[in-house]
Design an enzyme around this catalytic site. Structure first.
Site, PDB file in Angstrom:
ATOM      1  N   ASN A  29       0.860  -1.186   0.000  1.00 29.65           N
ATOM      2  CA  ASN A  29       0.000   0.000   0.000  1.00 29.65           C
ATOM      3  C   ASN A  29       0.895   1.234   0.000  1.00 29.65           C
ATOM      4  OD1 ASN A  29      -1.642   2.154   0.605  1.00 29.65           O
ATOM      5  ND2 ASN A  29      -2.373   1.342   2.572  1.00 29.65           N
TER       6      ASN A  29
ATOM      7  N   ASP B  71      -1.578  -2.739   9.433  1.00 28.28           N
ATOM      8  CA  ASP B  71      -2.427  -3.898   9.689  1.00 28.28           C
ATOM      9  C   ASP B  71      -3.634  -3.948   8.750  1.00 28.28           C
ATOM     10  OD1 ASP B  71      -0.903  -4.859  11.942  1.00 28.28           O
ATOM     11  OD2 ASP B  71      -1.646  -3.119  13.027  1.00 28.28           O
TER      12      ASP B  71
ATOM     13  N   SER C 249       1.144   2.960   9.791  1.00 24.56           N
ATOM     14  CA  SER C 249       1.236   3.675  11.061  1.00 24.56           C
ATOM     15  C   SER C 249       0.781   2.767  12.192  1.00 24.56           C
ATOM     16  CB  SER C 249       0.439   4.970  11.014  1.00 24.56           C
ATOM     17  OG  SER C 249      -0.815   4.760  10.420  1.00 24.56           O
ATOM     18  N   GLY C 250      -0.109   1.818  11.878  1.00 26.50           N
ATOM     19  CA  GLY C 250      -0.502   0.847  12.895  1.00 26.50           C
ATOM     20  C   GLY C 250       0.119  -0.488  12.539  1.00 26.50           C
TER      21      GLY C 250
ATOM     22  N   GLY D  31      -8.474  -1.854  13.705  1.00 25.42           N
ATOM     23  CA  GLY D  31      -8.082  -0.469  13.452  1.00 25.42           C
ATOM     24  C   GLY D  31      -8.893   0.220  12.368  1.00 25.42           C
TER      25      GLY D  31
HETATM   26  P1  ADP Z   1      -1.854   2.345   8.135  1.00 23.49           P
HETATM   27  O1  ADP Z   1      -1.310   1.534   9.254  1.00 23.49           O
HETATM   28  O2  ADP Z   1      -0.942   3.456   7.795  1.00 23.49           O
HETATM   29  O3  ADP Z   1      -3.245   2.779   8.401  1.00 23.49           O
HETATM   30  P2  ADP Z   1      -2.919   0.279   6.464  1.00 23.49           P
HETATM   31  O4  ADP Z   1      -2.248  -0.821   5.753  1.00 23.49           O
HETATM   32  O5  ADP Z   1      -3.695  -0.106   7.658  1.00 23.49           O
HETATM   33  O6  ADP Z   1      -1.870   1.410   6.845  1.00 23.49           O
HETATM   34  O7  ADP Z   1      -3.821   0.984   5.388  1.00 23.49           O
HETATM   35  C1  ADP Z   1      -4.804   1.908   5.720  1.00 23.49           C
HETATM   36  C2  ADP Z   1      -6.007   1.695   4.843  1.00 23.49           C
HETATM   37  O8  ADP Z   1      -5.704   1.979   3.492  1.00 23.49           O
HETATM   38  C3  ADP Z   1      -6.518   0.279   4.875  1.00 23.49           C
HETATM   39  O9  ADP Z   1      -7.873   0.300   5.191  1.00 23.49           O
HETATM   40  C4  ADP Z   1      -6.309  -0.228   3.479  1.00 23.49           C
HETATM   41  O10 ADP Z   1      -7.362  -1.078   3.106  1.00 23.49           O
HETATM   42  C5  ADP Z   1      -6.362   1.025   2.663  1.00 23.49           C
HETATM   43  N1  ADP Z   1      -5.641   0.962   1.390  1.00 23.49           N
HETATM   44  C6  ADP Z   1      -4.848  -0.005   0.907  1.00 23.49           C
HETATM   45  N2  ADP Z   1      -4.299   0.346  -0.281  1.00 23.49           N
HETATM   46  C7  ADP Z   1      -4.758   1.582  -0.558  1.00 23.49           C
HETATM   47  C8  ADP Z   1      -4.560   2.500  -1.634  1.00 23.49           C
HETATM   48  N3  ADP Z   1      -3.764   2.192  -2.654  1.00 23.49           N
HETATM   49  N4  ADP Z   1      -5.189   3.684  -1.556  1.00 23.49           N
HETATM   50  C9  ADP Z   1      -5.954   3.997  -0.521  1.00 23.49           C
HETATM   51  N5  ADP Z   1      -6.196   3.189   0.525  1.00 23.49           N
HETATM   52  C10 ADP Z   1      -5.607   1.994   0.521  1.00 23.49           C
END
Ligand code: ADP
Ligand code: MG
Length: 586
Positions: free
Chosen positions: A159, A218, A249-250, A555
């Protein structure tokens, strides 16, 4: 039987011993001894009393390659050992890099003939790789490349917006070079939107992969697990080893994996490097999943937590400080403390009668399954391009209904769903889902929740109910709520338990701060705070009685209202990488 003891480590059996040169050659010779836990390197010097030993713990080694000189006349063979030693930390957690690559190349030149030297180099490389992968060998083992499984093939889902948006950069500079040294083949796909990983995983051909790794926080792993569980062949699919390389971040699960391996708490790049090394080791362990049902009947599979009150408020409200990385939670906590809310609710649970808070550590470790056809390495530029994405799309089973993997109610449906063939469905918001639990609905996949009754019915008589004002309710399954939040120190990945933790109203701000500060070390239960309760349970139901609030699953925000869940022990398989004893004795 060969009972040769390692010269440098009392009690450690020497598996291999040899004398080699080095590359680049500075005229030195080295005596190498390989034990189950370490490579001992002794530089041979004229004055033997000077200490010239180096011990490379195999827990820090990711791979070993054999090489040949470009000079045709050179009859020597070479092997390179790739290690990522932990640096001694002088400063605070997360501020140092933690590990730095250290490769050592040895020259095998005992014979006049290249083939003989190559056989020796290969034997060393094979033995080292076996030990890295946890494949048992002894001094009696006939060490031959046939002992090794075939190259693992991993689907890496990244991501680019997770955490501070460094995932791609960190992956290119740190992760990919390391896993290449570990002989891992990969295909890296960047997600383009929320639920993209879920879609991809739902459509992949399982036989092509030995594991799926989320490179993010996560949230992306949550999508991967729910994508596997949304498949008609979920029973087989959920056996796919899943891993996480923390760039979000999580990073709770990464924190738990790091801790499970016996490593010191780490954040940021340091945590990523630890988890990358563990991924190279590749051991897989069972992971509990908790089937969560919300008021509208949507069912999803959670691997971390359900949170209400203080924890979910901080998590969601701190989204706006996302650019800060993990520090967003610290700031969010401070902001929330300033306006501390309490929430009225009814919490019911089925206690785990046989569970004590401190259970023995689960030690079931297996190596990722292997033995399929070798795969050509995909060049990086291709793996990073959209081509791979297009190919994946063709394998997507577009004709099936696509239940949403619990997105937040407020989130818009994925904009590019129409790009998927055929456009016969659309994603539904969580609130639109039909009742799932106990209805026998054919679309509801996964094991039945035999401990739950529908949310419309009262909980079974064997359950315990607490109705009160809460500061927070947290159902957590692994040990960590964040990379530096050691919230349930007694939790194991497959203890079959939901650790229900709640704090009742009446706690002072100071006491709450003390608890959260102590949580970094996992010592918060030692404070014996009368407002804090921990109960190990198999199933729970939370009914908020305060009209407004935030509920999160792993989360991610879900619809606010009654929610319940039951644990399914060891349903998934997590790449945990290493047995902690190896580090302790290495
Ligand atoms: P963080 O710990 O920074 O929140 P995550 O992996 O939990 O990172 O991602 C946050 C959210 O972004 C998740 O709900 C995920 O499904 C969503 N996500 C994943 N890929 C993308 C993308 N390319 N654009 C926007 N949101 C995304
Ligand atoms: Mg657990």
């Amino acid at each position: 039987m060969n009972h040769l003891r390692g010269p440098y480590q009392e009690g450690a059996e020497t598996l291999l011993h040899g004398e080699f040169g080095a590359y680049p050659s500075k005229g030195s010779r080295y005596a190498l001894s390989l034990t189950q836990t370490a490579l001992h390197i002794q530089r041979l010097v004229p004055k033997p009393e000077t200490d010239q030993r180096t011990v490379v713990p195999l827990a820090e080694v990711v791979g070993c390659h054999t090489l040949r000189s470009r000079v045709p006349a050179d009859q020597a063979a070479y092997f390179s050992v790739y290690a990522y030693p932990l640096k001694k930390r002088k400063v605070a957690v997360g501020s140092g890099r933690g590990r730095q690559r250290a490769a050592r190349t040895f020259q095998v030149d005992g014979a006049d003939d290249y083939e003989k030297n190559r056989a020796v180099a290969e034997k060393w490389a094979t033995a080292i790789k076996c030990l890295v992968l946890g494949i048992l060998i002894s001094s009696e083992t006939d060490v031959a490349p046939g002992l090794l499984p075939r190259r693992r093939r991993l689907l890496l889902l990244l991501n680019p917006f997770g955490g501070r948006g460094l995932a791609l950069q960190w992956c290119q500079t740190h992760v990919l070079p390391m896993i290449t040294e570990a002989d891992i083949s990969f295909n890296l796909i960047q997600t383009e939107r929320r639920n993209h990983a879920w879609e991809l995983v739902k459509g992949i051909n399982l036989a092509e992969w030995d594991g799926i790794v989320a490179i993010s926080g996560d949230g992306l792993l949550y999508e991967v697990l729910n994508g596997l569980m949304a498949r008609a062949d979920w029973e087989e699919a959920i056996q796919m080893p899943v891993g996480i390389l923390p760039c979000g971040s999580g990073n709770a699960l990464a924190g738990a994996i790091n801790c499970n391996a016996g490593l010191e708490q780490a954040l940021g790049l340091e945590l990523l490097l630890n988890c990358s090394v563990l991924l190279c080791h590749g051991a897989v362990a069972p992971l509990d999943l908790v089937a969560i049902t919300t008021a509208s009947g949507t069912r999803c599979f959670s691997c971390l937590s359900v949170a209400w009150g203080f924890v979910s408020d901080v998590d969601i409200e701190s989204e706006k400080y996302r650019h800060m990385g993990a520090a967003r939670f610290t700031l969010g906590t401070l902001v929330r403390l300033a306006s501390l809310h309490t929430y009225r609710g009814r919490l019911s649970y089925l206690p785990a009668a046989d569970a004590t808070a401190h259970r023995p550590i689960s030690r079931s470790i297996t190596v990722a399954p292997n033995g399929r056809l070798p795969l050509q390495r995909l060049p990086l530029h291709r793996a990073l391009s959209d081509m791979a994405l297009c190919e994946e799309r063709h394998t997507f089973r577009g004709a099936e209904p696509a239940p949403t993997p619990c997105p937040s109610p407020g989130s818009p449906p994925p904009s590019s769903a129409s790009a998927l063939p055929p456009p016969s469905f659309s994603f539904q918001p969580l609130l639109g889902e039909p009742p799932a639990t106990g209805t026998g609905d054919a679309r509801v996949l996964g094991p039945p929740d035999d401990l739950l009754v529908p949310l419309s019915q009262p909980v079974p008589g064997t359950w315990v109910t607490v109705e009160d004002e809460f500061v927070l309710v947290l159902a957590i399954y692994p040990s960590h709520l964040g990379a530096d939040l050691y919230t349930a120190p007694f939790a194991r990945f497959d203890d079959g338990l939901v650790h229900l933790c709640f704090i009742k109203a009446g706690i002072s701000r100071a006491a709450l701060v003390r608890l959260f500060l102590a949580m970094e070390k996992g010592s918060h239960f030692e404070q014996e705070c009368p407002h804090l309760t921990h109960v190990p349970v198999r199933a729970f139901r939370l009914e908020p009685l305060t009209r407004k609030g935030i509920l999160t699953v792993d989360g991610e925000r879900v619809e606010y209202g009654p929610i319940q869940g039951q644990v399914h022990r060891g349903l998934a398989r997590l790449v945990t990488g290493i047995d902690r004893l190896k580090i302790a004795t290495g």
